[in-house]
Design an enzyme around this catalytic site. Structure first.
Site, short mmCIF file in Angstrom:
data_model
loop_
_atom_site.label_atom_id
_atom_site.label_comp_id
_atom_site.label_asym_id
_atom_site.label_seq_id
_atom_site.Cartn_x
_atom_site.Cartn_y
_atom_site.Cartn_z
CG HIS A 137 -11.54 1.17 -0.90
ND1 HIS A 137 -10.64 1.66 -1.80
CD2 HIS A 137 -10.95 1.30 0.31
CE1 HIS A 137 -9.56 2.08 -1.19
NE2 HIS A 137 -9.72 1.87 0.11
CD GLN B 83 -2.85 1.62 -2.96
OE1 GLN B 83 -2.07 1.68 -2.02
NE2 GLN B 83 -3.76 2.55 -3.19
CB SER C 283 -0.91 0.00 1.23
OG SER C 283 -1.57 1.25 1.39
NE ARG D 292 -11.30 0.52 4.67
CZ ARG D 292 -11.10 0.66 5.98
NH1 ARG D 292 -11.74 -0.15 6.83
NH2 ARG D 292 -10.29 1.56 6.47
#
Length: 377
Positions: A275, A127, A106, A278
């Site tokens: 997601h 990401q 991430s 979320r």
């Protein structure tokens, strides 16, 4: 506690983690209807049970972007992974390499990319969010490529953070957040000792590397809100496709028209994802969105999916609905929080066994044979 599934790891993680961390991981947007639908809709997918198909041997390997992997799963990008276990992203990438599956780091990881890449035995995937700070985006893309990342997973479904009410109640945000987090840590001494004390530094490693100064948890929510860009459009992002030398996967697709736009943009793959429930509460589950998207772009680009995957049978269901691969998010973080690298490896072994069993009971010998013909009417 006996651990036999991701559900068991979830309960063990709930006990071990301070509430602000558990609920940040476990929660969703708004009333959490989409969060629940991800799990419920996937579990409602019915499969054809077949017999006497001669499926004594199962081949679980897949090929994505010219590389062979042992399982049709990857570890999804999860923010703050290093807060769930000591140097959590490092432990996760070791587990992924041991099982020969991709690890996707991430942007908002605790461990910086350089630290994680040093422990990776195989090329990383990285990401990236759509951000206002284009200099940061260019810098992190350059560093990711130089450190051996081959695939950029570009998240497009977060132009603004979703309304996550649990965070205000848990102490992740809201009044007196820092004090509440300290008090919670004191009440969870195993986590406080292992991660809180010896897992430092607790900052956003990739952002700190760019800024040249620490960006801690207290800055996290504010940084997110200030840097996401709700005004961005496809034409504004062509420079990313032009500059990134590896494969590009667009994450956050729920609509067939957006899938066509991603294909026209030049993406090599997409992730069908909301997601993890979320962002937009009321958006369709990934399981419901996937078949129409697969009908539109299957065979033209690689299709991944996430959302609600807790078992190897869930992996099979996503593949039967049209995915070429499945990303594991919450499930692997639950395991990471409880047992670190060993927990992630154990979870993957459990899911592999589930997947093999499901393949035998549906008469399938290879992952490549899994498709909509195995869905029960």
């Amino acid at each position: 506690m006996i651990i036999s599934s991701a559900t068991d790891y979830r309960e063990a993680a709930r006990r071990r983690l301070p509430p602000f961390l558990f609920h940040y991981l476990d929660g969703g947007a708004g009333a959490e209807q989409t969060l629940r639908s991800n799990v419920e809709d996937l579990q409602a997918v019915r499969l054809r049970q077949r017999v006497l198909r001669g499926s004594a041997q199962q081949d679980l390997s897949v090929s994505w972007f010219g590389r062979q992997y042992d399982l049709p799963v990857a570890l999804a990008p999860v923010g703050l992974g290093g807060m769930y276990a000591r140097r959590g992203e490092v432990q996760a990438v070791r587990a992924a390499c041991r099982r020969n599956i991709p690890f996707i780091q991430s942007t908002v990881s605790v461990c910086p990319l350089a630290e994680v890449a040093a422990q990776a035995e195989r090329p990383l995937w990285f990401q990236l969010y759509v951000l206002k700070d284009r200099a940061f985006m260019r810098d992190v893309m350059r560093r990711a490529w130089e450190l051996g990342a081959t695939t950029l997973v570009f998240t497009v479904d977060m132009p603004v953070p979703g309304a996550r009410y649990r965070d205000a109640h848990s102490g992740m945000s809201g009044p007196n957040g820092p004090l509440r987090r300290v008090l919670q840590a004191m009440l969870h001494p195993r986590w406080a000792w292992d991660v809180g004390l010896f897992g430092r530094p607790h900052d956003l490693g990739n952002i700190s590397a760019f800024r040249g100064s620490a960006t801690g948890l207290a800055d996290y929510i504010g940084w997110l809100g200030a840097n996401f860009d709700p005004g961005i459009a496809w034409q504004d992002l062509q420079w990313i496709r032009d500059e990134w030398q590896g494969e590009l996967v667009i994450k956050g697709i729920l609509d067939p028209e957006d899938a066509r736009d991603a294909l026209a943009f030049g993406a090599d793959g997409i992730v069908v994802s909301n997601h993890g429930g979320r962002q937009l509460d009321g958006a369709p589950s990934s399981a419901r969105a996937l078949p129409a998207i697969a009908a539109e772009v299957k065979g033209k680009m690689t299709i991944f999916a996430d959302g609600g995957v807790r078992t190897g049978t869930d992996v099979f269901r996503m593949l039967a609905l049209g995915a070429d691969g499945v990303l594991l998010g919450r499930a692997f973080i639950y395991a990471l929080a409880v047992q670190g690298q060993a927990g992630v490896e154990r979870l993957l072994a459990i899911m592999e066994k589930d997947l093999r069993t499901t393949m035998v009971l549906t008469g399938v010998g290879k992952v490549a044979e899994i498709g909509p013909q195995l869905l029960a009417p």
